[in-house]
Design an enzyme around this catalytic site. Structure first.
Site, mmCIF file in Angstrom:
data_model
loop_
_atom_site.group_PDB
_atom_site.id
_atom_site.type_symbol
_atom_site.label_atom_id
_atom_site.label_comp_id
_atom_site.label_asym_id
_atom_site.label_seq_id
_atom_site.Cartn_x
_atom_site.Cartn_y
_atom_site.Cartn_z
ATOM 1 N N ALA A 66 0.817 -1.157 0.023
ATOM 2 C CA ALA A 66 0.104 -0.312 0.130
ATOM 3 C C ALA A 66 0.647 1.187 0.089
ATOM 4 C CB ALA A 66 -1.131 -0.313 1.230
ATOM 5 N N GLU A 68 4.045 1.909 -0.936
ATOM 6 C CA GLU A 68 4.499 2.347 -1.741
ATOM 7 C C GLU A 68 3.587 3.175 -2.863
ATOM 8 O OE1 GLU A 68 5.822 -2.152 -3.123
ATOM 9 O OE2 GLU A 68 6.955 -2.057 -1.154
ATOM 10 N N ARG A 120 1.416 -1.265 5.584
ATOM 11 C CA ARG A 120 1.641 -1.787 3.900
ATOM 12 C C ARG A 120 0.565 -3.402 3.413
ATOM 13 N NH1 ARG A 120 7.228 -4.496 2.541
ATOM 14 N NH2 ARG A 120 7.100 -7.232 2.499
ATOM 15 N N ASN A 136 2.401 -10.622 -0.299
ATOM 16 C CA ASN A 136 4.102 -10.910 -1.928
ATOM 17 C C ASN A 136 4.264 -11.636 -0.905
ATOM 18 O OD1 ASN A 136 4.928 -10.969 -4.188
ATOM 19 N ND2 ASN A 136 7.135 -9.091 -2.486
ATOM 20 N N ARG A 137 3.506 -12.243 0.363
ATOM 21 C CA ARG A 137 4.306 -13.686 0.784
ATOM 22 C C ARG A 137 2.878 -14.784 0.545
ATOM 23 N NH1 ARG A 137 7.816 -10.517 1.105
ATOM 24 N NH2 ARG A 137 8.862 -9.682 2.808
ATOM 25 N N HIS A 190 7.370 -1.931 -7.326
ATOM 26 C CA HIS A 190 7.895 -1.852 -6.305
ATOM 27 C C HIS A 190 8.781 -0.756 -5.215
ATOM 28 C CE1 HIS A 190 5.405 -6.279 -4.115
ATOM 29 N NE2 HIS A 190 5.568 -6.166 -4.465
ATOM 30 N N TYR A 192 11.613 0.334 -2.125
ATOM 31 C CA TYR A 192 12.425 1.653 -2.359
ATOM 32 C C TYR A 192 13.839 1.249 -2.535
ATOM 33 C CZ TYR A 192 13.705 2.591 2.105
ATOM 34 O OH TYR A 192 13.919 2.864 4.091
ATOM 35 N N GLU A 265 11.851 -2.556 -7.984
ATOM 36 C CA GLU A 265 11.914 -1.494 -6.396
ATOM 37 C C GLU A 265 12.385 -0.190 -7.300
ATOM 38 O OE1 GLU A 265 11.732 -2.451 -3.593
ATOM 39 O OE2 GLU A 265 11.689 -5.102 -2.719
HETATM 40 O O1 0X9 Z 1 9.540 -7.592 1.141
HETATM 41 C C1 0X9 Z 1 9.124 -7.645 -0.932
HETATM 42 O O2 0X9 Z 1 7.916 -7.946 -0.521
HETATM 43 C C2 0X9 Z 1 9.867 -7.084 -2.044
HETATM 44 N N1 0X9 Z 1 10.476 -5.501 -1.303
HETATM 45 S S1 0X9 Z 1 9.423 -4.703 -0.697
HETATM 46 O O3 0X9 Z 1 9.954 -3.801 0.734
HETATM 47 N N2 0X9 Z 1 8.825 -3.785 -1.708
HETATM 48 O O4 0X9 Z 1 8.472 -5.421 0.187
HETATM 49 C C3 0X9 Z 1 11.153 -8.048 -2.261
HETATM 50 C C4 0X9 Z 1 10.271 -8.801 -3.062
HETATM 51 C C5 0X9 Z 1 11.190 -9.387 -3.604
HETATM 52 N N3 0X9 Z 1 10.870 -11.228 -4.309
HETATM 53 C C6 0X9 Z 1 10.425 -12.257 -3.295
HETATM 54 N N4 0X9 Z 1 10.809 -12.242 -2.452
HETATM 55 N N5 0X9 Z 1 10.213 -13.705 -4.235
HETATM 56 ZN ZN ZN Z 2 7.042 -3.288 -2.009
#
Ligand code: 0X9
Ligand code: ZN
Length: 315
Positions: A66, A68, A120, A136-137, A190, A192, A265
């Site tokens: 969110a 970003e 986030r 993203n998890r 994403h 930064y 990023e």
């Molecule tokens: O942590 C993340 O999800 C990403 N960085 S952020 O600072 N935008 O949160 C990086 C993700 C990289 N890709 C994977 N880990 N699969």
């Molecule tokens: Zn991110």
């Protein structure tokens, strides 16, 4: 439409821009709602194409996290460049079917505007515990591994199971519904840090095909620096940043078989971080466009090189 690239805009303006573009350029673009978020906001994508269904597909998303804000701004900047410049674009840009999802986490994005600038996650409620899942998890490749948390109060909470969240589920459903090999690139924006990252992110794991991703990633980084002076660090997510499983890029490559899966990023490297002034949108937009252009070119040139080889072999 009300969208500009001189300020950060609310979801309504971004979706209004998509609708406007679809109305203005109906021969080459259309919008589609691929599903709805937890709070029932539309997950809206813009599709741009010269009408050839056989073109390689490129998926671009932004705003999965969110706070970003530069990400949706850059993704809409790229969409605008594609459409406003369409007639003069090189063939390798026009012969692509583009799928652009600017705000993958619309509820979190709105919440970061109204209530908590540094939010986030999405807005999943867990009863009395802290809300939100880190989208993203939450993707279903090596879900639950390194760099993820089972605690709902964590910023990296993975959710109750893979694709427990509509925002990730509908992306995976949409992409999976196409024949395999439709999409040649999955690009997720994403911030930064100025990194161009490729799988694997779930662990320090090396596979042969990472060499191609590294090559094209470096090419993009070098071209960005030559054009704008901005430096990008290129490498695998786990080695370059940290291991984190359940990312969309790993899923795109590992499950969907999409060759060019990248997380970029955007800027800056930490002076302003997530709270990047809007004057940075245009320069970041140009760098983002260079990145996308480099990947599109690699896809098309790769194909031509293979065709030349085939021809040479059969003559
Ligand atoms: O942590 C993340 O999800 C990403 N960085 S952020 O600072 N935008 O949160 C990086 C993700 C990289 N890709 C994977 N880990 N699969
Ligand atoms: Zn991110």
């Amino acid at each position: 439409h009300r969208l500009t690239w001189q300020a950060y805009h609310r979801l309504e303006d971004i979706h209004g821009f998509f609708d406007y573009m679809a109305q203005t350029y109906p021969e080459i673009c259309s919008v589609e709602i691929i599903g709805y978020s937890i709070e029932k906001r539309p997950l809206k994508i813009l599709k741009i194409s010269n009408g050839n269904a056989n073109n390689p597909g490129i998926w671009i998303d932004g705003g999965m996290h969110a706070r970003e804000w530069i990400s949706p701004a850059v993704v809409t900047y790229i969409a605008n460049q594609l459409l406003e410049g369409w007639d003069d674009l090189p063939a390798y840009m026009r012969n692509i079917n583009w799928y652009i999802h600017a705000v993958a986490n619309p509820d979190g994005y709105e919440y970061s505007h109204t209530t908590d600038r540094l939010w986030r996650k999405n807005m999943r409620s867990h009863g009395r515990a802290c809300p939100g899942v880190d989208l993203n998890r939450n993707f279903g490749y090596k879900w639950g591994g390194k760099g993820t948390s089972a605690n709902p109060c964590s910023q990296t909470y993975r959710g109750s199971k893979a694709f427990s969240e509509p925002e990730t589920f509908y992306i995976s459903k949409y992409i999976s519904n196409f024949p395999r090999d439709t999409f040649k690139a999955y690009l997720t924006f994403h911030s930064y840090g100025q990194y161009i990252l490729y799988p694997w992110g779930y662990d320090y794991h090396i596979t042969k095909d990472m060499a191609d991703l590294d090559l094209v990633g470096r090419q993009a980084g070098t071209t960005i620096t030559r054009r704008s002076g901005v430096k990008y660090t290129v490498g695998s997510s786990a080695h370059t940043l940290y291991p984190a499983a359940g990312g969309s890029d790993d899923w795109a490559k590992g499950f969907a078989g999409i060759k060019y899966a990248y997380t970029i990023e955007m800027g800056d490297t930490g002076r302003f971080g997530f709270v990047l002034p809007a004057s940075y949108i245009e320069p970041n937009g140009n760098d983002g466009y260079t990145f996308v252009e480099t990947v599109a070119r690699a896809i098309t040139m790769g194909k031509n090189a293979r065709r030349r080889k085939l021809k040479a072999n059969t003559q």
